[in-house]
Design a protein around this motif. Structure first.
Motif, PDB file in Angstrom:
ATOM      1  N   SER A   1      -7.912  -4.702   2.349  1.00 40.73           N
ATOM      2  CA  SER A   1      -6.992  -4.746   3.481  1.00 40.73           C
ATOM      3  C   SER A   1      -6.515  -3.346   3.896  1.00 40.73           C
ATOM      4  O   SER A   1      -6.059  -3.155   5.017  1.00 40.73           O
ATOM      5  CB  SER A   1      -5.795  -5.632   3.154  1.00 40.73           C
ATOM      6  OG  SER A   1      -5.082  -5.105   2.066  1.00 40.73           O
ATOM      7  N   LYS A   2      -6.648  -2.363   3.030  1.00 39.19           N
ATOM      8  CA  LYS A   2      -6.204  -1.004   3.347  1.00 39.19           C
ATOM      9  C   LYS A   2      -7.237  -0.222   4.159  1.00 39.19           C
ATOM     10  O   LYS A   2      -6.904   0.780   4.773  1.00 39.19           O
ATOM     11  CB  LYS A   2      -5.903  -0.240   2.061  1.00 39.19           C
ATOM     12  CG  LYS A   2      -4.732  -0.802   1.297  1.00 39.19           C
ATOM     13  CD  LYS A   2      -4.519  -0.052   0.016  1.00 39.19           C
ATOM     14  CE  LYS A   2      -3.403  -0.686  -0.793  1.00 39.19           C
ATOM     15  NZ  LYS A   2      -3.257  -0.044  -2.105  1.00 39.19           N
ATOM     16  N   HIS A   3      -8.489  -0.656   4.145  1.00 38.60           N
ATOM     17  CA  HIS A   3      -9.565   0.091   4.799  1.00 38.60           C
ATOM     18  C   HIS A   3     -10.171  -0.705   5.943  1.00 38.60           C
ATOM     19  O   HIS A   3     -11.374  -0.954   5.991  1.00 38.60           O
ATOM     20  CB  HIS A   3     -10.645   0.448   3.771  1.00 38.60           C
ATOM     21  CG  HIS A   3     -10.145   1.265   2.632  1.00 38.60           C
ATOM     22  ND1 HIS A   3      -9.813   2.588   2.764  1.00 38.60           N
ATOM     23  CD2 HIS A   3      -9.887   0.942   1.345  1.00 38.60           C
ATOM     24  CE1 HIS A   3      -9.391   3.055   1.607  1.00 38.60           C
ATOM     25  NE2 HIS A   3      -9.418   2.070   0.730  1.00 38.60           N
ATOM     26  N   LYS A   4      -9.343  -1.065   6.899  1.00 40.75           N
ATOM     27  CA  LYS A   4      -9.800  -1.869   8.038  1.00 40.75           C
ATOM     28  C   LYS A   4     -10.728  -1.063   8.929  1.00 40.75           C
ATOM     29  O   LYS A   4     -10.548   0.135   9.117  1.00 40.75           O
ATOM     30  CB  LYS A   4      -8.611  -2.378   8.842  1.00 40.75           C
ATOM     31  CG  LYS A   4      -7.754  -3.324   8.056  1.00 40.75           C
ATOM     32  CD  LYS A   4      -6.587  -3.813   8.858  1.00 40.75           C
ATOM     33  CE  LYS A   4      -5.764  -4.749   8.013  1.00 40.75           C
ATOM     34  NZ  LYS A   4      -4.612  -5.260   8.702  1.00 40.75           N
ATOM     35  N   GLY A   5     -11.739  -1.725   9.469  1.00 44.54           N
ATOM     36  CA  GLY A   5     -12.659  -1.101  10.405  1.00 44.54           C
ATOM     37  C   GLY A   5     -13.924  -0.541   9.785  1.00 44.54           C
ATOM     38  O   GLY A   5     -14.839  -0.144  10.497  1.00 44.54           O
TER      39      GLY A   5
END
Length: 89
Positions: A67-71
């Motif tokens: 969830s911390k590294h979206k995209g």
């Protein structure tokens, strides 16, 4: 949310996979009963491979970091027949 996009010839579709569904799948994957069922199915086929027991505490940091590294694009493939698959966070 994990987004899976598939393009096959003239058709395109996208499947969103919420993180809560990934967490639920991790509970199922790490259970001893499911591990036993998988290993019994593998033994019936005559394979000597065994599915390892995965500890829930080992998967927890991985799921939290998603969830911390979206995209970020995890998978981006194009096959010779025109099929394209993309998995993005």
């Amino acid at each position: 949310m994990l987004k899976v996009r598939v393009k096959v010839k003239d058709k395109k579709f996208s499947v969103p996979v919420p993180y809560s569904l990934l967490n639920m799948f991790s509970f199922i994957l790490t259970s001893k009963r499911v591990n036993r069922l998988i290993n019994n199915a593998i033994e019936k086929n005559g394979s000597k491979f065994t599915f390892p027991q995965i500890d829930r505490n080992d998967l927890k940091p991985l799921l939290q970091s998603l969830s911390k590294h979206k995209g970020i694009v995890l998978v981006d493939t194009k096959l010779g027949d025109g099929t394209e698959v993309e998995v993005r966070l």
